[in-house]
Design an enzyme around this catalytic site. Structure first.
Site, PDB file in Angstrom:
ATOM      1  N   ARG A 128       0.851  -1.198   0.000  1.00 15.56           N
ATOM      2  CA  ARG A 128       0.000   0.000   0.000  1.00 15.56           C
ATOM      3  C   ARG A 128       0.884   1.246   0.000  1.00 15.56           C
ATOM      4  NH1 ARG A 128      -5.516  -0.483   1.321  1.00 15.56           N
ATOM      5  NH2 ARG A 128      -6.264  -2.420   0.417  1.00 15.56           N
ATOM      6  N   GLN A 133      -0.327   2.314  -6.627  1.00 14.75           N
ATOM      7  CA  GLN A 133      -1.757   2.533  -6.818  1.00 14.75           C
ATOM      8  C   GLN A 133      -2.225   2.140  -8.203  1.00 14.75           C
ATOM      9  OE1 GLN A 133      -2.464   6.621  -5.750  1.00 14.75           O
ATOM     10  NE2 GLN A 133      -2.512   6.192  -3.550  1.00 14.75           N
ATOM     11  N   ASP A 136      -3.090  -1.601  -8.219  1.00 12.64           N
ATOM     12  CA  ASP A 136      -3.843  -2.081  -7.059  1.00 12.64           C
ATOM     13  C   ASP A 136      -5.185  -2.671  -7.497  1.00 12.64           C
ATOM     14  OD1 ASP A 136      -5.077  -2.555  -4.662  1.00 12.64           O
ATOM     15  OD2 ASP A 136      -4.784  -0.545  -3.853  1.00 12.64           O
ATOM     16  N   SER A 139      -8.198  -2.318  -4.898  1.00  9.07           N
ATOM     17  CA  SER A 139      -8.904  -1.040  -4.904  1.00  9.07           C
ATOM     18  C   SER A 139      -9.762  -0.886  -6.157  1.00  9.07           C
ATOM     19  CB  SER A 139      -7.908   0.119  -4.807  1.00  9.07           C
ATOM     20  OG  SER A 139      -7.287   0.139  -3.539  1.00  9.07           O
ATOM     21  N   TYR A 235      -5.104  -1.230   6.886  1.00  4.83           N
ATOM     22  CA  TYR A 235      -6.216  -2.007   7.414  1.00  4.83           C
ATOM     23  C   TYR A 235      -6.367  -1.746   8.915  1.00  4.83           C
ATOM     24  CZ  TYR A 235      -6.016  -4.592   3.018  1.00  4.83           C
ATOM     25  OH  TYR A 235      -6.029  -4.935   1.693  1.00  4.83           O
TER      26      TYR A 235
END
Length: 386
Positions: A128, A133, A136, A139, A235
């Site tokens: 993360r 990103q 990912d 997501s 998380y």
């Protein structure tokens, strides 16, 4: 170098790992794409669209795998535990497999792939960090799931979502609660707001308050004395048993007044925390709806059964485990962009270049040269928690 896109074999899976637009993106990296005939049809991408983009459409799966140096899938073995085993005999040493493999939930599948000599990259393991990103997949697919969950809830609720002032009287807006303010939760909130509902949301992480309010929901606060409840990778940390009991008791009071509850609290590879008890469900009004996006790992609602509809006291509880596949056209486009971005990391000038100094490459690499090399997965195979 040939990248293969096979048809997905997981029951009900409608996505495809690469779209025709993705084929064009790979061509810029000197990568040639072969696609199994019909692979994109369920997602809205016919064979002709792939041909027009420059791909070779191959009729047989064994022929496709035989020519490929890289195979990209939405669900490979692990994330496709039954039908995925049929591909094991098609893998070969040195071949690279990229996709969702659920190595934290089914580490033994990684060991089986390693035995073929193939190299496996599980994109769920991407760290993360900002630079990751673009690859990912969690997501990307959570965005789709959060949206579809609220649409599903609106369809099943015997009420309208928005406030309506009509000649026949005023219709009050539906009350919606979203549990978990990750990517899926925030998208669910935004969708409920667009539909006109009054939305509340809860997340154990204090930092989530600003995100919840930024998409138009009221933040529900519970007295749990958790302190900093954010753990590794963004998380939530696991609560103590006493905190979990207090959380469920206080959430029951909130849940009882809601028309719709969407739950999204899931931790990869671990059971989902129970947030909504059976007793809490039975305090809800008949006709209310619960959509449990954590159903695959047991569910956030005590009454959830994965991929089944449960009706208890007039309350409908749904536990869909593959909502992203319900919007396969855009889900495939997003997933394909994740794949293309990852290939840029491991392919240089048309040749494979696996750089283990790169954190993203290192963390997603599960097995290579006949061995499971990922430390987290090795620990799970040895019966230890990571």
């Amino acid at each position: 170098m040939i990248v293969a896109v096979p048809s997905e074999t997981f029951p009900g899976e409608r996505r495809v790992a690469l779209t025709p637009q993705g084929v064009q993106a790979l061509a810029k990296q000197s990568l040639h794409t072969h696609v199994q005939s019909g692979a994109g049809m369920a997602a809205g991408y016919p064979d002709e669209a792939y041909r027009d983009a420059g791909a070779v459409v191959v009729p047989q799966r064994d022929e496709l795998f035989g020519a490929a140096e890289i195979i990209v899938q939405v669900r490979t073995l692990g994330a496709n535990p039954a039908a995925g085993r049929q591909d094991l005999e098609l893998f070969r040493a040195g071949q690279v497999l990229i996709g969702a493999a659920d190595p934290l939930g089914d580490p033994s599948a990684a060991r089986d792939i390693a035995a073929t000599g193939a190299t496996l990259f599980a994109l769920e393991l991407a760290p993360r960090i900002t630079r990751a990103q673009s690859i990912d997949i969690l997501s990307s697919m959570a965005t789709i799931a959060g949206y579809k969950a609220m649409i599903l809830a609106a369809d099943r609720l015997p009420k309208l979502f928005p406030l309506l002032m009509t000649a026949a009287g005023t219709i009050t807006p539906a009350k919606v609660l979203v549990l978990g303010a990750g990517v899926a939760g925030l998208q669910a909130i935004a969708t409920a707001k667009r539909l006109g509902a009054v939305v509340s949301a809860y997340d154990v992480r204090p930092a989530a308050r600003e995100q919840i309010e930024s998409v138009g929901a009221k933040c529900v606060e519970l007295d749990l004395a958790t302190g900093d409840a954010e753990g590794q990778g963004g998380y939530a940390k696991a609560l103590t048993e006493e905190q979990q009991v207090r959380q469920r008791e206080q959430l029951a009071d909130v849940v009882s007044g809601m028309d719709v509850v969407v739950t999204t609290a899931a931790i990869p590879g671990r059971p989902s925390p129970v947030l909504v008890t059976a007793a809490a469900v039975r305090r809800m009004a008949p006709g209310s709806v619960i959509i449990d996006l954590a159903a695959e790992r047991g569910g956030n609602c005590e009454l959830t059964i994965a991929d089944q509809e449960v009706i208890d006291g007039g309350v409908t509880i749904l536990g869909p485990t593959n909502l992203a596949s319900a919007a396969p056209y855009h889900a495939s486009a997003m997933y394909g962009r994740n794949i293309a971005a990852f290939l840029k990391l491991i392919v240089k000038e048309g040749k494979l270049a696996i750089d283990l100094e790169d954190e993203i490459v290192r963390e997603t690499l599960v097995c290579r040269d006949g061995e499971v090399v990922n430390e987290r997965i090795k620990q799970l195979l040895q019966g230890r928690e990571y």
